[in-house]
Each structure stands twice: as structure tokens, then as C-alpha cells.
Design an enzyme around this catalytic site. Sequence first.
Site, PDB file in Angstrom:
ATOM      1  CG  ASP A 163      10.407  -7.462  13.830  1.00  0.00           C
ATOM      2  OD1 ASP A 163      11.139  -7.758  14.386  1.00  0.00           O
ATOM      3  OD2 ASP A 163       9.643  -6.041  13.655  1.00  0.00           O
ATOM      4  CG  HIS A 190      14.356  -0.578  12.544  1.00  0.00           C
ATOM      5  ND1 HIS A 190      14.766  -1.332  13.310  1.00  0.00           N
ATOM      6  CD2 HIS A 190      15.062   0.436  12.187  1.00  0.00           C
ATOM      7  CE1 HIS A 190      16.120  -1.238  13.356  1.00  0.00           C
ATOM      8  NE2 HIS A 190      15.686  -0.363  12.243  1.00  0.00           N
ATOM      9  CD  GLU A 231       9.739  -2.524  16.047  1.00  0.00           C
ATOM     10  OE1 GLU A 231      11.109  -1.915  16.491  1.00  0.00           O
ATOM     11  OE2 GLU A 231       9.901  -3.373  14.525  1.00  0.00           O
ATOM     12  CG  ASP A 288      11.641  -5.081  10.547  1.00  0.00           C
ATOM     13  OD1 ASP A 288      10.693  -4.567   9.691  1.00  0.00           O
ATOM     14  OD2 ASP A 288      12.390  -4.608  11.718  1.00  0.00           O
TER      15      ASP A 288
END
Length: 592
Positions: A33, A175, A35, A180
Site C-alpha cells: 500500500d 490511510h 500514500e 492498510d
Amino acid sequence: MSTTASAPSRWEAQRSFDELGRPLRDITFCVVDLETTGGSAAGGSMITEIGAVKVRGGEVLGEFQTLVNPHAAIPPFIAVLTGITNSMVSDAPSIESALPAFLEFAAGSVLVAHNAPFDVGFLRHFASLQDLTWPGFEVVDTAKLARRVITRDDAPNCKLSSLAQLFHATTTPNHRALSDARATVDVLHGLMERLGGIGVHTLEELRTFTSKVSTAQRRKRHLAEGLPHAPGVYLFRDDSSRVLYVGTSKDLRSRVRTYFTASETRSRMGEMIGLAESVTAITCATPLEAEVRELRLIAEHKPKYNRRSRFPEKVHFVKLTREVWPRLSLVRRVLDDDADYLGPFSSRKTAEKCLAVLHDTFPVRQCSDRIGARPSRTPCVLAEMGRCLSPCDGSADPATYGAVVRSVRDTMMRRPDEVVDAINARMTALAQLERFEEAGVHRDRLSTFVRSAARTQRLSALSACSEIVAARREDDGRWAVHVVRFGRLASAGVIPPGADAHLYVEQLRASAETVARAPGPVPSATAEESEKVLRWLEAPGIRLVEVDGDWVCPVGGATRHLAVYDALNQSQLSVVPFDERRLPAAVHRPVR
């Protein structure tokens, strides 16, 4: 940066017939994952965090987590969403060192991500910039897989947060990349457990899984016989010739055949096939014509099994009125009254968000009464709070009020910077006070406003042109030509081999539909149709043959802000929800 790992398992070069396929229990998955600072790597967005978990046979083999210094300021909008601030990444490694470390960690595994095109797209983009050879990763998208497994009785949608709750994940998505990724591991195992009960035991079966096709569906394969291998629109009809479903395809016969095989995954389509007795095909000259015809037929017949585009007339607009003391209001249609309109919005809720942003920024009156040139009423609560210039009690100066109205008009039609700066400042202040929920409300409103303003500006520019004729060479070498009038597709065709191109285009223009201009800034078609036309006009290889009018958009318009706010949709809408509702999307090119 932290990593732990063990050596990946190898897949033997050959297996016996009974062992074809790689058992899921033997596969090493790397669940990843990211960001980021925005929604598009090509548009300049950067990675701010990478998190990954390596698992095999239900056992965690290792974890990888690192913040990444984007070498650019993280927008307040993103900081509110992720909780990652500039100070947190100031001493973090750059992507030039973080990405090779991740690729080493993930080597030999199958990549897994929730909405994999987003995460894998970012990783591949930066690998390309660093001239790194991208490993031949196989990819599993848990969002895509969930759409094939989860029903609305299980969860309201296929967002990661909803699936994590459904499968009782031990980590709550927040987030942040590693959290995540851990939640996605539990979602992956939950999906695999469900699929194992219906005979999905290998990686190949997992990646190609579709719902089981019923015997009733198979019996109706003959409905696809006789359909042409050509682009166009197909209509499923019941025994009373009522239209059940409308779809489009570049190959009508091949597409319709998939409804009677395991390629069709939607449960409601199985119900529709059970009622269908015939299929009508309408061939089209180009794929764009097929897409437009589909929209028009859905609006005309309102088929039960089409979920989108059935009610294009149910729209709302934000209107800046033309009166002595102008105000903002929500209306259902555009009049030829020289007022300014923002929209159309597919729902009243979306329009209300944009209205709230404008009212939060500009102190125009919010009352709905008509006020004369010299009013003498009692001021309302908003006036006492300083959120309205209060023309009702005669205290507002017409020149001052007029200047504010001009700012509102400029924000709606040309330059949204005043709203963007004001709401960003408010979000920053709320975040510093740790009032994140309130900041999130303003974030969502601002995102909706920017996207809606960009959409209005794009559609207004197209609808201002009485005619645009454009051509593009298709994959088969032929030239597709479209005539667009006031935002509506008026004609489409493909220049035959050996024909005189100029003569063909003139004949196409002469036979095109006569289109009258719609009032105000709206196109003479539905917004969805005009957006499809815009996407085609802005595609690579387009050649403008004729433009009657000024096809321009403001340089300082809302489109230039979209790169940042697209990140919200990537983070909050991991997949399209079951009801397939869409935020107002602007057709735009990334800023380079």
C-alpha cells in the site's frame, strides 16, 4: 526503514496434468500500500510512504515500511487525509533509495494491492524514472476480486474499510501504508477462504475467477448468434420487447456472448438474462458513436438493469442570480436569463457541498426573498455572525456588495483560487487544533467544488462552439471523423479507403444533425455525453479539421488544481461502489 523477509519459494518448471496451476498455499504474496501527495504520478504526485506485508500459507514472512521524502511540500489537503506531515518526512529516504529496497523485499512474490492499478502504477512510474527493470510481477487486485465475491448483503461497498470490517481484520485501515497493507492481508485471506469453498485453489483460478454461470444462462447463448463483429450498441429485450439492458462494445457478437459464459460476474445480469428473449444490435461507425448512442438509449428507455445514466434530466445547478442584490441558489434547470450557473450536478447533495464552499468563502446573502434597492429589514443571524454583508437592513454598500458578487462569479467561471486558499487555510487551522473531522468536511466540500468547477469550465468551452470537426487515425489505419455541435455529437463516420477525405468530411457535415444551442453555459446534450466527446477530442492523435467558435478554457481555471484533489478519490473510493455513483469528474490532461 524496516524489513524482514525469507527466501521466496520457486515454482517448478513442469507439473503433471492433475497438478496444473499453482496452489494458493504455496504462493508468496507481497501485499503493498502507498500514500502519495496526489492521484497521478504522471502529473507530478510523489510517494510519501510505502508499506508491505509478505505472507505465504497464512503466515506473515516479513514486513516493510518506510516514509519517503517527496522533496516537495505535502498539501494540507493530503496531510489531513493521511496524517503524514512535512516534518515527518524531512529526514526520510528519497524514492531513489526506498524503491530499490522495496523491490528487493518483494522479489519473487505476487503483488497484492487494494485498487492495484493505483499502487502498482506509481511504483512502475518511479522505477521507469530510475531506469530500474520492472520485475515481471503477477498482480492480484483485492478490490477487483471483492466485486466478484461480495454482495450488497455482505457490505455496502467494496472499500477497504468496509471489507476490513466484514472480514474482522485485526488492523483498522487508517490511510497509513503499513496499517492498510495489514488490513488488506486479512481481506485477501477472507476472500480466499470464501473462494476455497467453491473450488478456487490455485493462483490461476484466483486471478480469473468469475461467478458460476447458471444453466439458464448457457441455454440462451443462441441470442448472440447472427450479431455482427462490429462496434455498436446492444439491447436485451424481454418477451414483450421491453428493453431490459443497454450496453456497448467494439465487437457486438463477442461481447453479447460473454453474458452466457463465466465471464459475466454481476449477479443482476444473471437475473436479466433469465428474462431476456432477444437481443437487438445497432451497428455504429465508431466506438464514440456507440458510447453516445448507449447514453441516449438508456435515457430514452430507462432499462431496469442499467444503473447509471437512466435519469440525465435529474440534475441540479448552483445559480448566481441577476438581481439588485444577487444570491446563490439551487435550481433544476438553466434559463436564458444571463445568470451564471455552476453544474450540472447529478445529485442535490453534491450541489449543496459546492454551495456551502461558496457561502463559507463569500459573505453574500443566503435568504431567498427579493430585496429592493433600499431595503430596511431586520438583519438575520448570519449577518450578526459576520457571514453576510446584510443588504436586508440597508447597511451594505452596493459597490462593496457588487465587488463580492464579481468575486463569486470569477470563482465559479474562471479562477477558484480564492476559495481554494480560504478553505485550505481553514483546514490547516482545524488540523492544528486536532479537529480532523471538521477539517475532513471542508476537504470533501473543496474537492467537490474544484472538480465541479473544472467540469463546468470544460463543458462551457465545448458548448460555446457551434461546430467542431475532428479526425483521428484508428488502429486499423482508417480515419474516424466526428462532427460536434454545441457539445452534442451530430455525426460520425469513417473515411473509406481510397476516398477523397475532404469531400467525405464535407458530406458528413452536410448530413449531420441540426443542433440548436442550449441556454446558458450547458451543452446541447447531457453532460455525460459531452464528457465522452471531450475525452475523444483530447485523446492523442486528434486532428482538428474545423472549429467554429472559441474553444478555450481559462488559464487559471479549476483544472490546474485537480491533480491534488484526485488523491481523495483514490484514497476514499478504492473501487466504484455497488451503486456505481460517480463524483462530478472533469475531463482534463495532467499538468506537466
